[in-house]
Motif scaffolding. Structure first.
Motif, PDB file in Angstrom:
ATOM      1  N   MET A  26      -5.454  -2.389   8.186  1.00 35.13           N
ATOM      2  CA  MET A  26      -4.065  -2.508   8.546  1.00 35.13           C
ATOM      3  C   MET A  26      -3.217  -2.601   7.277  1.00 35.13           C
ATOM      4  O   MET A  26      -3.499  -3.386   6.380  1.00 35.13           O
ATOM      5  CB  MET A  26      -3.870  -3.772   9.387  1.00 35.13           C
ATOM      6  N   LYS A  27      -2.191  -1.792   7.206  1.00 35.36           N
ATOM      7  CA  LYS A  27      -1.285  -1.814   6.057  1.00 35.36           C
ATOM      8  C   LYS A  27      -0.358  -3.010   6.166  1.00 35.36           C
ATOM      9  O   LYS A  27       0.144  -3.332   7.236  1.00 35.36           O
ATOM     10  CB  LYS A  27      -0.481  -0.516   6.006  1.00 35.36           C
ATOM     11  N   LYS A  28      -0.131  -3.651   5.023  1.00 32.58           N
ATOM     12  CA  LYS A  28       0.685  -4.859   5.005  1.00 32.58           C
ATOM     13  C   LYS A  28       1.800  -4.750   3.980  1.00 32.58           C
ATOM     14  O   LYS A  28       1.725  -3.969   3.050  1.00 32.58           O
ATOM     15  CB  LYS A  28      -0.196  -6.069   4.697  1.00 32.58           C
ATOM     16  N   LYS A  29       2.819  -5.599   4.193  1.00 37.06           N
ATOM     17  CA  LYS A  29       3.913  -5.724   3.238  1.00 37.06           C
ATOM     18  C   LYS A  29       3.630  -6.956   2.390  1.00 37.06           C
ATOM     19  O   LYS A  29       3.520  -8.066   2.920  1.00 37.06           O
ATOM     20  CB  LYS A  29       5.245  -5.897   3.956  1.00 37.06           C
ATOM     21  N   ILE A  30       3.506  -6.728   1.098  1.00 35.46           N
ATOM     22  CA  ILE A  30       3.168  -7.810   0.167  1.00 35.46           C
ATOM     23  C   ILE A  30       4.281  -7.958  -0.862  1.00 35.46           C
ATOM     24  O   ILE A  30       4.733  -6.971  -1.443  1.00 35.46           O
ATOM     25  CB  ILE A  30       1.830  -7.518  -0.550  1.00 35.46           C
ATOM     26  N   ILE A  31       4.701  -9.182  -1.076  1.00 37.78           N
ATOM     27  CA  ILE A  31       5.679  -9.504  -2.110  1.00 37.78           C
ATOM     28  C   ILE A  31       4.920 -10.148  -3.268  1.00 37.78           C
ATOM     29  O   ILE A  31       4.133 -11.079  -3.055  1.00 37.78           O
ATOM     30  CB  ILE A  31       6.743 -10.509  -1.604  1.00 37.78           C
ATOM     31  N   VAL A  32       5.145  -9.664  -4.465  1.00 34.28           N
ATOM     32  CA  VAL A  32       4.540 -10.248  -5.655  1.00 34.28           C
ATOM     33  C   VAL A  32       5.651 -10.922  -6.455  1.00 34.28           C
ATOM     34  O   VAL A  32       6.617 -10.276  -6.853  1.00 34.28           O
ATOM     35  CB  VAL A  32       3.822  -9.177  -6.512  1.00 34.28           C
ATOM     36  N   GLY A  89      -2.996   1.286   0.539  1.00 38.65           N
ATOM     37  CA  GLY A  89      -1.959   1.649   1.506  1.00 38.65           C
ATOM     38  C   GLY A  89      -0.938   0.576   1.795  1.00 38.65           C
ATOM     39  O   GLY A  89      -0.049   0.763   2.620  1.00 38.65           O
ATOM     40  N   HIS A  90      -1.048  -0.567   1.123  1.00 39.94           N
ATOM     41  CA  HIS A  90      -0.076  -1.640   1.328  1.00 39.94           C
ATOM     42  C   HIS A  90       1.244  -1.302   0.627  1.00 39.94           C
ATOM     43  O   HIS A  90       1.263  -0.591  -0.379  1.00 39.94           O
ATOM     44  CB  HIS A  90      -0.603  -2.969   0.794  1.00 39.94           C
ATOM     45  N   THR A  91       2.322  -1.825   1.162  1.00 38.42           N
ATOM     46  CA  THR A  91       3.625  -1.712   0.528  1.00 38.42           C
ATOM     47  C   THR A  91       3.842  -2.970  -0.302  1.00 38.42           C
ATOM     48  O   THR A  91       3.759  -4.083   0.219  1.00 38.42           O
ATOM     49  CB  THR A  91       4.744  -1.605   1.588  1.00 38.42           C
ATOM     50  N   VAL A  92       4.093  -2.783  -1.584  1.00 36.15           N
ATOM     51  CA  VAL A  92       4.231  -3.928  -2.485  1.00 36.15           C
ATOM     52  C   VAL A  92       5.635  -3.926  -3.085  1.00 36.15           C
ATOM     53  O   VAL A  92       6.101  -2.922  -3.616  1.00 36.15           O
ATOM     54  CB  VAL A  92       3.180  -3.886  -3.615  1.00 36.15           C
ATOM     55  N   THR A  93       6.283  -5.088  -3.000  1.00 34.71           N
ATOM     56  CA  THR A  93       7.576  -5.305  -3.642  1.00 34.71           C
ATOM     57  C   THR A  93       7.374  -6.371  -4.700  1.00 34.71           C
ATOM     58  O   THR A  93       6.815  -7.426  -4.435  1.00 34.71           O
ATOM     59  CB  THR A  93       8.629  -5.784  -2.631  1.00 34.71           C
ATOM     60  N   ARG A  94       7.821  -6.067  -5.893  1.00 38.45           N
ATOM     61  CA  ARG A  94       7.661  -6.978  -7.030  1.00 38.45           C
ATOM     62  C   ARG A  94       8.995  -7.645  -7.327  1.00 38.45           C
ATOM     63  O   ARG A  94      10.029  -6.987  -7.412  1.00 38.45           O
ATOM     64  CB  ARG A  94       7.182  -6.178  -8.232  1.00 38.45           C
ATOM     65  N   GLU A 112      10.705 -13.238   4.287  1.00 39.68           N
ATOM     66  CA  GLU A 112      10.683 -13.443   5.736  1.00 39.68           C
ATOM     67  C   GLU A 112       9.931 -12.315   6.433  1.00 39.68           C
ATOM     68  O   GLU A 112       9.182 -12.546   7.372  1.00 39.68           O
ATOM     69  CB  GLU A 112      12.103 -13.507   6.291  1.00 39.68           C
ATOM     70  N   ASP A 113      10.115 -11.110   5.954  1.00 39.87           N
ATOM     71  CA  ASP A 113       9.547  -9.923   6.582  1.00 39.87           C
ATOM     72  C   ASP A 113       8.136  -9.584   6.099  1.00 39.87           C
ATOM     73  O   ASP A 113       7.450  -8.781   6.706  1.00 39.87           O
ATOM     74  CB  ASP A 113      10.491  -8.732   6.316  1.00 39.87           C
ATOM     75  N   ALA A 114       7.697 -10.213   5.024  1.00 41.28           N
ATOM     76  CA  ALA A 114       6.408  -9.869   4.404  1.00 41.28           C
ATOM     77  C   ALA A 114       5.229 -10.433   5.188  1.00 41.28           C
ATOM     78  O   ALA A 114       5.346 -11.435   5.897  1.00 41.28           O
ATOM     79  CB  ALA A 114       6.364 -10.379   2.971  1.00 41.28           C
ATOM     80  N   ASP A 115       4.089  -9.784   5.002  1.00 42.24           N
ATOM     81  CA  ASP A 115       2.832 -10.294   5.548  1.00 42.24           C
ATOM     82  C   ASP A 115       2.131 -11.206   4.548  1.00 42.24           C
ATOM     83  O   ASP A 115       1.346 -12.069   4.940  1.00 42.24           O
ATOM     84  CB  ASP A 115       1.890  -9.127   5.878  1.00 42.24           C
TER      85      ASP A 115
END
Length: 182
Positions: free
Chosen positions: A1-7, A33-38, A77-80
């Protein structure tokens, strides 16, 4: 499962060892395949929490002070999942990321339910003895427990001082492997 990750990074040095480990994690997570926001807290303007308890009371912003925390709060708030990366400063988090962590209080006082997220910690330090990182581990573990997050792992790399020293350790590989936990 693809996830939204904040670093969330805490180093003010772009060419430092914790940034290198951050980059290794991000690359591995994106390859999965995860979406990462730094969010580079160490290079951002995030002031300290003053415990005014007015979180989310002004125009729906996380903090009444309009700093960079308000830019990342909705993404959290929206991240996994959330990853914290930092060098060890005086046996705990650097002040730049500590301000960010303190402002996470806004999620509790503002009655935002952010429980259930996955998280991880990536830290390096100059000292050879890994026990030097116990303070930062304790702070991370207690903070994430309080907000009911599940820790997927900790990458703690001792013995790195100069930029590039982490390449002489298994730190980059361990940081990349943490992405497998998501």
């Amino acid at each position: 499962m693809k996830k939204k990750i904040i670093v969330i990074t805490g180093s003010p040095r772009r060419n430092g060892n914790s940034f290198a480990m951050t980059d290794a994690f991000i690359k591995a997570a994106e390859e999965k395949g995860h979406t990462v926001t730094r969010f580079d807290a160490g290079l951002s303007k995030v002031g300290g929490c003053i415990a005014c308890d007015k979180c989310y009371s002004k125009e729906g912003k996380a903090c009444v002070f309009d700093d960079d925390f308000n830019k990342i709060a909705p993404l959290i708030e929206d991240a996994d999942g959330v990853i914290f990366t930092a060098p060890l400063y005086w046996y705990t988090f650097p002040g730049q990321i500590k301000n960010f962590i303190d402002k996470m209080y806004s999620f509790m006082i503002g009655e935002k339910n952010i429980a259930g997220k996955e998280c991880g910690l990536i830290v390096c330090c100059e000292e050879q003895d890994a026990s030097a990182m116990e303070g930062i581990r304790f702070s991370y573990e207690r903070s994430t427990s309080l907000i009911k997050w599940k820790s997927l792992g900790e990458v703690l790399v001792p013995g790195v001082l100069h930029p590039g020293d982490v390449k002489n350790t298994d730190g980059l590989q361990k940081a990349a492997a943490l992405a497998d936990s998501f």
